[in-house]
Each structure stands twice: as structure tokens, then as C-alpha cells.
Design an enzyme around this catalytic site. Structure first.
Site, short mmCIF file in Angstrom:
data_model
loop_
_atom_site.label_atom_id
_atom_site.label_comp_id
_atom_site.label_asym_id
_atom_site.label_seq_id
_atom_site.Cartn_x
_atom_site.Cartn_y
_atom_site.Cartn_z
N CYS A 1 37.86 38.18 31.07
CA CYS A 1 37.01 39.23 31.62
C CYS A 1 35.72 39.39 30.79
O CYS A 1 34.83 38.56 30.92
CB CYS A 1 37.80 40.52 31.77
SG CYS A 1 37.20 41.45 33.18
N HIS B 1 42.44 39.42 35.07
CA HIS B 1 43.41 39.76 34.03
C HIS B 1 44.75 39.04 34.23
O HIS B 1 45.63 39.55 34.92
CB HIS B 1 43.62 41.28 34.02
CG HIS B 1 42.46 42.00 33.42
ND1 HIS B 1 42.41 42.35 32.10
CD2 HIS B 1 41.27 42.37 33.95
CE1 HIS B 1 41.26 42.94 31.83
NE2 HIS B 1 40.55 42.96 32.95
N GLU C 1 47.10 38.82 32.26
CA GLU C 1 48.20 39.59 31.66
C GLU C 1 48.65 40.72 32.59
O GLU C 1 49.66 41.36 32.33
CB GLU C 1 47.75 40.18 30.31
CG GLU C 1 46.93 41.46 30.35
CD GLU C 1 45.53 41.30 30.88
OE1 GLU C 1 45.13 40.16 31.20
OE2 GLU C 1 44.80 42.31 30.98
N1 LIG Z 1 37.91 44.16 32.12
C1 LIG Z 1 36.83 43.81 31.48
O1 LIG Z 1 36.82 43.10 30.47
C2 LIG Z 1 35.53 44.36 31.98
C3 LIG Z 1 34.42 43.35 31.85
C4 LIG Z 1 33.02 43.91 31.90
N2 LIG Z 1 32.79 44.73 30.83
C5 LIG Z 1 32.69 44.46 33.25
O2 LIG Z 1 32.83 45.65 33.54
O3 LIG Z 1 32.31 43.66 34.05
#
Ligand SMILES: NC(=O)CC[C@H](N)C(=O)O
Length: 350
Positions: A240, A324, A326
Site C-alpha cells: 500500500c 492489503h 494481510e
Molecule cells: N493503506 C495504506 O497504506 C494507505 C496508502 C496511502 N497512504 C493512501 O491513502 O493512498
């Protein structure tokens, strides 16, 4: 104290993991599921040591809890942590508005002396683009992580017999990333976001994981520089925010999406195999694949809007996912990504 945040609409999902996902720092979460709180809260489902989100917006707060793991009601839990929650709100109406306009700035306040115009002014002056939210959520000092997924919950028995030392950059890491790595046989050292790359490389890790985290990847040049200093030296995995920082470190561009992706039901295709996973997602920014250098392959596509959901760069022993694997909450389809990272580290040892 009024609290100003962005409102990313969210499909129904397990609320406690969302409340404690540091990637939600600076944001309000609006649940589209109308009935929230019926399973209460329990100490085993925390995804970090604190709640970092701006506030929770729901339709109905359950008047009772009914779950064998429940230790506290949602209401008690939020009060103790001084996190704003609001219920009896027409969440369908707000969701429809968000579906048209994308994420919006919102203000929640308990200060009745403030006029509507003053609250509007506060909303207008609040920014999420260009703000470093990582430094508020990262750990203060390095630590070792040992907990695996509990035996009663483990679902994957294909785990490596070898041990790999993984250093995890904590940009707001969810504990389930650490649990899954530990379950796959990794020894884990977690370091703060500002930890020097040279110190990490001195530990001679088998791999480095760049974690999830809140906010705008373009607002944290120090993190991009760290990623640049590590990529190519050891196998790396970005999740992410980690994926977005890798995109930037390779010279690519990231941009703010109109809606972002939130919730536990996003179909993602692995272009290498054609396999489609249903994935858990939470991001407002994305990597522009056109801006990436030659040799970087887009491995995963979000089938809802065809945006880039994963990359590999074999020459640099690099893999990254925009979503994600996980889960927590969400389906386990993409858990195999941790196995892929272990393979990457194993092949690098040969
Ligand atoms: N879940 C995350 O790592 C968010 C990724 C990033 N900060 C976004 O909002 O796009």
C-alpha cells in the site's frame, strides 16, 4: 475540540481493525453497513497500539453486544481513546454524495458555540494532500516482533522451514502484516520511518518490507529516499503506502484518486496467472504505471477501475501490492503474496 478529516466512503467490514489501522490517520470513516457495534471490541483484534482515525460515522449503534470475544462495547472503547463517533446519521445520503464527488473534507465538532460558517471555513482550510501523516503513527524506536497468527486462526500450512530476517519499515504498519510474516517463518525487526537505510543494510536482512501508512506518498521525500537507498540491494516488498513509495523511488508518479478504494471486496487480477483475488483495500493514492521505468512489470490490476494494484521489478528483486494481503479485515485470497516474498528471499540466498 473540532476535528477535521476526509471522508472516504467505506463498504461494510469489521470495524475494530479499521479503527486501529494507522492508514486511516487524518480521516473519518463512514460505514455503509447500517448496524455497527453488535460484536463489541476485544483486545485480540487490534491492528496497532492506538486508534489514529479522525472519527467514525455510522447509522445505528447497536444497543447490545453479543460475541464470546467481546470485552468492551464500541462506545466505551471510543470514549476511552477520545475518538469521535457519531450515529443516527443518514449514511446512505452521505455515501451517495461521496459516490458523486469523491472523498470530501468534513468537520465534526462538539463545540456548540461554533457557527456553521466557522465550521465550513475550517473544512475549507484543511488539507490532506502534501501532509506528512506518517511521522504521527510510526514507532519511536526499533523493536522485535514475534507473534504469529494464533493456531486457532491459522489457515495456511505451506510455510517455509527456513528462517528469514525481515526488517519492516513502520510507516503505520498493521499488526497482521507482522503476524503473517512471522507465520511464514520470518524473524522480524520493525524500525521507525526515519531509520537510516545504512543502519538497516548493516543488519544484513534477507529482505525489507515497506509497510502501509496514511496520507500522501509525495509528502514524505525522506521515506522515498530511504526506499531508493535500499531497492536493488536486498529483496523488498511494498504494501500500500510501501508500494506507492516504491513507485516514487523508481522515478514514477503517484496521484490522488477521486474515490480511493476502501473495503473488503475489490477484485484484483494477477496478470501473470489470470487468477482473480477478492482483496481488502484502503488507499486514496495510486501509482501511475505509465510513469514507471522500463523493466517494471504491472502484475496486478484492480478490476473495478483497471488501476495498478501490484508491481514486480525482477532486476531489483522487488515486489509490491497496492492493497492489503494481510487483510484483517477481509478475505484471505492474497495471503500467498507473503509466500512470494519468502521465495524472493530464498532465491536471493541461493
Ligand atoms: N493503506 C495504506 O497504506 C494507505 C496508502 C496511502 N497512504 C493512501 O491513502 O493512498
Amino acid at each position: 475540540m473540532p476535528n477535521r478529516s476526509v471522508l472516504p466512503g467505506l463498504k461494510s467490514a469489521r470495524y475494530q481493525e479499521i479503527l486501529t489501522d494507522p492508514s486511516y490517520a487524518g480521516q473519518f470513516v463512514l460505514m455503509t453497513n447500517p448496524h455497527i457495534g453488535n460484536t463489541g471490541v476485544n483486545s485480540g483484534d487490534e491492528e496497532s497500539i492506538k486508534c489514529f482515525l479522525g472519527g467514525l460515522i455510522i447509522r445505528n449503534l447497536s444497543i447490545c453486544t453479543s460475541n464470546w470475544r467481546c470485552t468492551e462495547t464500541l462506545d466505551e472503547y471510543l470514549r476511552k481513546r477520545n475518538i469521535m463517533g457519531i450515529y443516527d446519521v443518514d449514511t446512505r445520503a452521505i455515501t451517495r454524495r461521496l459516490r458523486e464527488d469523491g472523498s470530501l473534507i468534513g468537520v465534526l465538532s462538539t463545540d456548540q458555540s461554533l457557527k456553521d460558517e466557522e465550521l465550513l471555513e475550517m473544512a475549507k482550510n484543511w488539507k490532506i494532500v502534501g501532509v506528512d501523516l506518517i511521522s504521527d503513527v510510526t514507532c519511536d524506536a526499533p523493536y522485535e516482533w514475534v507473534d504469529k497468527t494464533g493456531s486457532g486462526w491459522e489457515f495456511n500450512d505451506n510455510q517455509s522451514s527456513e528462517t528469514f530476517h525481515v526488517v519492516v519499515y513502520d510507516f503505520g504498519v498493521k499488526h497482521n502484516i507482522l503476524r503473517r510474516l512471522a507465520s511464514y517463518g520470518c524473524k522480524i525487526t520493525v524500525v521507525p520511518a526515519s531509520w537510516p537505510a545504512s543502519d538497516v543494510l548493516n543488519l544484513k536482512p534477507d529482505g525489507v518490507l515497506f509497510s502501509n501508512g496514511p496520507g500522501d506518498p509525495a509528502a514524505v521525500p525522506y521515506a522515498v529516499k530511504t526506499v531508493q537507498e535500499i531497492v536493488g540491494k536486498v529483496p523488498v516488498f511494498g504494501i500500500c503506502m510501501g508500494h506507492q513509495l516504491i513507485g516514487q523511488a523508481l522515478g514514477g508518479k503517484t496521484f490522488k484518486m477521486k474515490f480511493g478504494h476502501h473495503g473488503g471486496n475489490h477484485p484484483v487480477r494477477d496478470n501473470r496467472t489470470g487468477r482473480v483475488d477478492i482483496s481488502a483495500q484502503n488507499h486514496n493514492y495510486a501509482v501511475d504505471p505509465e510513469s514507471l521505468p522500463e523493466g517494471v512489470q504491472v502484475t496486478h490490476i484492480n478490476l473495478n477501475d483497471q488501476s495498478c494494484a501490484g508491481l514486480v521489478f525482477p532486476k531489483m528483486k522487488l515486489m509490491s501490492l497496492q492493497y492489503h494481503p494481510e487483510s484483517s479485515p477481509g478475505p484471505h485470497d492474497s495471503d500467498l503474496a507473503f509466500g512470494e516474498f519468502v521465495e524472493l528471499m530464498k532465491n536471493n540466498r541461493l
